[in-house]
Structure formats: C-alpha cells, structure tokens
Design an enzyme around this catalytic site. Structure first.
Site, PDB file in Angstrom:
ATOM      1  N   SER A 139      -5.172  30.278 -39.108  1.00  0.00           N
ATOM      2  CA  SER A 139      -4.614  31.490 -38.484  1.00  0.00           C
ATOM      3  C   SER A 139      -3.633  32.126 -39.456  1.00  0.00           C
ATOM      4  CB  SER A 139      -3.874  31.110 -37.200  1.00  0.00           C
ATOM      5  OG  SER A 139      -3.085  32.192 -36.747  1.00  0.00           O
ATOM      6  N   TYR A 152       1.455  25.892 -31.465  1.00  0.00           N
ATOM      7  CA  TYR A 152       0.235  26.500 -32.012  1.00  0.00           C
ATOM      8  C   TYR A 152       0.418  26.804 -33.499  1.00  0.00           C
ATOM      9  CZ  TYR A 152      -3.557  29.837 -32.784  1.00  0.00           C
ATOM     10  OH  TYR A 152      -4.675  30.476 -33.285  1.00  0.00           O
TER      11      TYR A 152
HETATM   12  N1  LIG Z   1      -8.444  35.251 -31.581  1.00  0.00           N
HETATM   13  C1  LIG Z   1      -7.409  35.246 -32.390  1.00  0.00           C
HETATM   14  O1  LIG Z   1      -6.551  36.137 -32.348  1.00  0.00           O
HETATM   15  C2  LIG Z   1      -7.245  34.134 -33.398  1.00  0.00           C
HETATM   16  C3  LIG Z   1      -6.309  34.314 -34.426  1.00  0.00           C
HETATM   17  C4  LIG Z   1      -6.140  33.288 -35.356  1.00  0.00           C
HETATM   18  C5  LIG Z   1      -6.893  32.137 -35.270  1.00  0.00           C
HETATM   19  N2  LIG Z   1      -7.806  31.995 -34.271  1.00  0.00           N
HETATM   20  C6  LIG Z   1      -8.562  30.729 -34.197  1.00  0.00           C
HETATM   21  O2  LIG Z   1      -9.934  30.995 -34.116  1.00  0.00           O
HETATM   22  C7  LIG Z   1     -10.579  29.875 -33.482  1.00  0.00           C
HETATM   23  C8  LIG Z   1     -11.536  30.393 -32.427  1.00  0.00           C
HETATM   24  O3  LIG Z   1     -10.774  30.989 -31.380  1.00  0.00           O
HETATM   25  P1  LIG Z   1     -11.257  32.318 -30.610  1.00  0.00           P
HETATM   26  O4  LIG Z   1     -10.245  33.343 -30.840  1.00  0.00           O
HETATM   27  O5  LIG Z   1     -12.667  32.591 -30.919  1.00  0.00           O
HETATM   28  O6  LIG Z   1     -11.050  31.863 -29.079  1.00  0.00           O
HETATM   29  P2  LIG Z   1     -12.093  31.324 -27.987  1.00  0.00           P
HETATM   30  O7  LIG Z   1     -13.161  32.317 -27.714  1.00  0.00           O
HETATM   31  O8  LIG Z   1     -11.243  30.846 -26.867  1.00  0.00           O
HETATM   32  O9  LIG Z   1     -12.789  30.113 -28.738  1.00  0.00           O
HETATM   33  C9  LIG Z   1     -12.293  28.818 -28.745  1.00  0.00           C
HETATM   34  C10 LIG Z   1     -13.480  27.882 -28.561  1.00  0.00           C
HETATM   35  O10 LIG Z   1     -13.013  26.529 -28.709  1.00  0.00           O
HETATM   36  C11 LIG Z   1     -13.662  25.738 -27.730  1.00  0.00           C
HETATM   37  N3  LIG Z   1     -12.820  24.587 -27.441  1.00  0.00           N
HETATM   38  C12 LIG Z   1     -11.532  24.561 -27.035  1.00  0.00           C
HETATM   39  N4  LIG Z   1     -11.117  23.309 -26.817  1.00  0.00           N
HETATM   40  C13 LIG Z   1     -12.180  22.519 -27.117  1.00  0.00           C
HETATM   41  C14 LIG Z   1     -12.386  21.121 -27.073  1.00  0.00           C
HETATM   42  N5  LIG Z   1     -11.409  20.268 -26.698  1.00  0.00           N
HETATM   43  N6  LIG Z   1     -13.592  20.640 -27.436  1.00  0.00           N
HETATM   44  C15 LIG Z   1     -14.589  21.485 -27.820  1.00  0.00           C
HETATM   45  N7  LIG Z   1     -14.446  22.808 -27.881  1.00  0.00           N
HETATM   46  C16 LIG Z   1     -13.255  23.314 -27.519  1.00  0.00           C
HETATM   47  C17 LIG Z   1     -13.819  26.660 -26.523  1.00  0.00           C
HETATM   48  O11 LIG Z   1     -14.909  26.272 -25.710  1.00  0.00           O
HETATM   49  P3  LIG Z   1     -14.711  25.393 -24.361  1.00  0.00           P
HETATM   50  O12 LIG Z   1     -13.524  25.970 -23.646  1.00  0.00           O
HETATM   51  O13 LIG Z   1     -15.994  25.555 -23.634  1.00  0.00           O
HETATM   52  O14 LIG Z   1     -14.476  23.987 -24.835  1.00  0.00           O
HETATM   53  C18 LIG Z   1     -14.120  27.989 -27.197  1.00  0.00           C
HETATM   54  O15 LIG Z   1     -15.517  28.175 -27.351  1.00  0.00           O
HETATM   55  C19 LIG Z   1      -9.460  28.995 -32.923  1.00  0.00           C
HETATM   56  O16 LIG Z   1      -9.238  27.909 -33.782  1.00  0.00           O
HETATM   57  C20 LIG Z   1      -8.253  29.919 -32.949  1.00  0.00           C
HETATM   58  O17 LIG Z   1      -7.033  29.223 -33.054  1.00  0.00           O
HETATM   59  C21 LIG Z   1      -8.014  32.962 -33.347  1.00  0.00           C
END
Ligand SMILES: NC(=O)c1ccc[n+]([C@@H]2O[C@H](COP(=O)([O-])OP(=O)(O)OC[C@H]3O[C@@H](n4cnc5c(N)ncnc54)[C@H](OP(=O)(O)O)[C@@H]3O)[C@@H](O)[C@H]2O)c1
Length: 245
Positions: A139, A152
């Site tokens: 991130s 986080y």
């Molecule tokens: N969106 C942003 O602004 C942002 C910014 C910086 C970094 N990121 C990073 O990008 C990555 C993806 O996030 P996103 O923004 O795409 O959010 P998201 O749509 O909520 O994706 C997160 C995914 O992780 C899965 N997950 C969570 N806990 C899990 C577990 N214990 N076991 C297996 N799967 C798990 C969730 O599926 P289930 O709930 O079905 O398990 C979900 O599909 C994350 O690492 C996040 O920190 C996002």
C-alpha cells in the site's frame, strides 16, 4: 517473464484489485486460480470470469495455508506466480480506548503473516520453474501512515520490508519478487463505501498490469508512486498532510 503462459494463484482474487488482476491475466491466456473465504464471492468470480479456478481458503489459518500449498501444487503443478493480495483494513478506536485485540490480530495475520508464510511455503515450488514471480500487494500507506489505522499501515510497512529481503534472498533463483503498491482505490476494502473516493478500479488495474508486463519490480500509481519514491523530508511533509493536528 511471459505471463500469457503462466499459472497464477491470487489470494483474495475474487474481488477488488485481486479480481481485476485475475481478469487481466486470464484474458492474456494465463491459468488463474483465486482463493478467498466467501463461497458466494468465489462463485460470483467464476461466473464473471469463466475459466478461472476457485479455492475456498482462509489464509489466516496456518493449516489452511499449508493445505492451499499442497492442493495447488498437486492440481496446478505448473504454478509459477503467487500473488499475495488478500488484505483487510481495521479502523480501531484510538489506542487509549478499549480495543478488540482479536481484530488487530486478524489484520496482522491476513496482511503480514499470511504473505510471509505463503511466500516461504511456495518458494521451493516456484524455484523449480523456468521463470516465476512472487507478487506482494502492499500500500502507499506502507511509506507514510494514516494514524487512525495504525495496525493496517504497520502491516503494509512490514510487508514492504519483507519484500525487499525476499527479493534479495531469491536474487539467484528464477523467482522475481515484485511489489504492487496501490493508492486509495475504489473497492470494498474495510467495508462498503470507505474507498468510494479512490481511483477507479479499472483505471488503476490497467496501469498496474501494463507495468507488471513491462517487468517493473515496484509498481505504484498516483499518490503511492509519489510516496514510494519520496525522500525522508518529503515523507515528513506527506505525513503532516495525512495527519492534520
Ligand atoms: N483499495 C485500496 O484503496 C487499497 C489501497 C492499498 C492497498 N490495498 C490492498 O489491496 C489488496 C486487495 O484489496 P482490495 O482493495 O481489492 O479489497 P477487497 O475487494 O476487500 O479484497 C480483499 C480480498 O481479500 C480476501 N480476504 C480477506 N481476508 C482473507 C482471508 N483471511 N483469507 C482469504 N482471503 C481473504 C477477501 O475475500 P473474502 O472476504 O471472501 O475472504 C477479498 O477478496 C489488499 O491487500 C489491500 O490492503 C488496497
């Protein structure tokens, strides 16, 4: 690295950034496996991107990580790309107030322990491929935290550090170690609506995927590109702007 012939496992690949990467890899010709906890979300992903494979797995649980590794190695022996993308975001009350510590633990286990352990579980398998990659999704907040989500930001800073060590350890192997560093992006991270003012997901994924295919090792976008390249002095200014007194 030719991603069109690759076999990739994406943790948390049934939604958000992980699913956007899954779609792009699949469109290129790759074999794509996504995992996550929610069965209905995995079923949605399989309908939206026909041909991708799904596995139910909670990466917080050590046994499930080990099972994931052996199932994937057996069913998809050509696996040569691991994308550690699964993540959660907890916004706790201020530290002086009473905490639900289990939520902090789950965040640390999901965002840091799981990618560290999965990297070490899969590395021996990946080293046997001609070309391979471990891709960690950190991130922009790894470089400059927002103080109301201290856990986080700390997990992402630690994941960045781990990625540097992993890259160095694997430098003489076929495994490239890549860090994808998203800025605030419009997904459901942390709960619906919290990231609605982020970068549109498709715009972010297109730009990141193009740089991945171009062979870059550290890939930011907008705010996170500025953060990852900032000097110590610039980061102090960014911290002050993110955390007004
Ligand atoms: N969106 C942003 O602004 C942002 C910014 C910086 C970094 N990121 C990073 O990008 C990555 C993806 O996030 P996103 O923004 O795409 O959010 P998201 O749509 O909520 O994706 C997160 C995914 O992780 C899965 N997950 C969570 N806990 C899990 C577990 N214990 N076991 C297996 N799967 C798990 C969730 O599926 P289930 O709930 O079905 O398990 C979900 O599909 C994350 O690492 C996040 O920190 C996002």
């Amino acid at each position: 690295m030719d991603y069109s012939t690759s076999t990739a496992l994406i943790t948390g690949g049934a939604s958000g950034i992980g699913f956007a990467m899954a779609q792009r890899l699949k469109a290129l010709g790759a074999t794509v496996v996504v995992c996550g906890r929610r069965r209905e979300q995995l079923e949605w992903a399989a309908r939206e991107a026909p041909g991708i494979h799904t596995l139910q797995c909670d990466v917080v649980i050590q046994d499930e990580r080990e099972r994931l590794c052996s199932v994937v190695a057996t069913r998809f022996p050509a696996l040569n790309v691991l994308i550690n993308n699964a993540g959660i975001q907890h916004r706790p009350p201020p530290v002086l107030e009473r905490q639900d510590w289990s939520l902090w633990q789950r965040e640390i286990a999901t965002n840091l322990e799981a990618p560290m352990h999965l990297s070490s579980l899969f590395a021996p398998h990946l080293c046997r491929a001609q070309h391979a990659a471990i891709i960690n999704v950190s991130s922009g907040l790894a470089f400059s935290p927002i103080s109301f989500m201290p856990g986080y930001c700390a997990t992402k800073a630690a994941l960045h550090s781990f990625t540097l060590s992993l890259r160095h350890q694997l430098r003489s192997t076929p495994v490239s170690v890549i860090e994808i560093i998203p800025p605030k992006t419009k997904t459901d991270l942390g709960g619906k609506g919290l990231h609605d003012d982020g970068v549109p997901l498709e715009e972010y994924a297109d730009a990141t995927f193009a740089r991945l295919l171009a062979g870059e090792e550290e890939i930011g976008f907008g705010f996170s590109e500025i953060n990852r390249r900032a000097s110590r002095e610039e980061l102090e200014g960014i911290f002050a702007r993110l955390n007004p007194r």
